[in-house]
Design a protein around this motif. Structure first.
Motif: not given
Length: 294
Positions: A156, A228-233, A261, A264-266
């Protein structure tokens, strides 16, 4: 000794009858039947028996090792009876949970002591104390976390955070026995000392029960929402209490948490559980030897 499990959806009613004594609602039973259908099969009993077999091989003929479940066959009493038949003259019980509340685990002690007395093995019996900082166990968790992070960070292109998870408990239980939280902190601290000090990490609870009372926080669900709010991948889940593949991992993590996940796009990842890793069997052997000196 471990909790036990239904093996497939067809065994849930019988399993819940042993746990709830007829008090489980039909809706709860159907919910868990569906979970078992989704995972297909829970290998907890087979893995626990395999762990016992590997431990027997490591300890040698001076010991008799058997696996006993609290709520499914083979039961703790079955294991004690087999030990007696194989020539055992005293017993050491190891609860397969590195950290535990004495309040919650009293059922294990009671089943163990009653079975020992029934089969004439009550003299000199010992139940191992919590063992969440046993060196072989801690190193295995750290090793698997380091190996996973090395691959994920490369994949990543960022430092992937980890979430240490453990089974939630009702808040009232921890208020009666706060040592459980101290044990969890000790395990996490021991693992973290073996990891990159700059690693971003979280600790949360999973698999809260189906009751209206307050359970421990933060829940894994809440941590993933924050990430998710922190835009974690991507994230790596590190269970520190579960020792074999079973429903709380195969469904609660690999299906339910993974789905959250994805929403949330994680990217979801978790480390392998100890199962029958040789280093974990070494940990069990160390616990047995230490308990002999209690």
């Amino acid at each position: 000794m471990t909790y036990g499990s239904a093996t497939t959806a067809e065994h849930v009613t019988e399993y819940f009858e042993h746990i709830y004594k007829g008090r489980a609602s039909r809706a709860l039973i159907q919910d868990f039947e569906n979970r078992y259908r989704l995972v297909g099969h829970s290998p907890l009993v087979e893995i626990t028996e395999s762990q016992a077999s590997h431990l027997q091989e490591l300890l040698g003929d001076a010991y008799v090792v058997r696996a006993g479940m609290r709520h499914s066959a083979p039961f703790i009493e079955d294991a004690v009876a087999e030990c007696k038949a194989a020539g055992a003259t005293s017993l050491i019980g190891v609860i397969l949970s590195p950290q535990f509340s004495s309040f919650i685990m009293e059922g294990y002690r009671t089943a163990f002591i009653e079975a020992a007395a029934k089969h004439g093995l009550e003299e000199g019996d010992v139940v191992a104390e919590p063992w969440g900082t046993e060196p072989h166990f801690v190193e295995l968790l750290a090793e698997r976390t380091r190996e996973a992070l090395e691959k994920l960070n490369k994949k990543y292109g960022v430092s992937v955070p980890i979430i240490f998870t453990t089974h939630s408990l009702p808040k009232r239980v921890v208020e009666k026995d706060p040592s459980y939280l101290n044990q969890l902190e000790a395990t996490i601290d021991a693992v973290r000392k073996r990891l990159d000090p700059g690693l971003l990490w979280y600790a949360g609870y999973q698999s809260a029960g189906h009751t209206p009372e307050e359970w421990l926080k933060p829940d894994l669900v809440d941590i993933l929402a924050d990430l998710h709010k922190q835009k974690t991948s991507a994230v790596l889940i590190v269970p520190i209490q579960f020792l074999a593949d079973h429903l709380e991992v195969l469904y609660d993590l690999d299906i339910a948490a993974k789905k959250q996940c994805e929403e949330h796009g994680i990217a979801y990842h978790r480390i392998e559980l100890p199962n029958t890793d040789p280093q974990f069997i070494e940990a069990l052997a160390s616990i047995v030897k230490k308990s002999e000196m209690q």
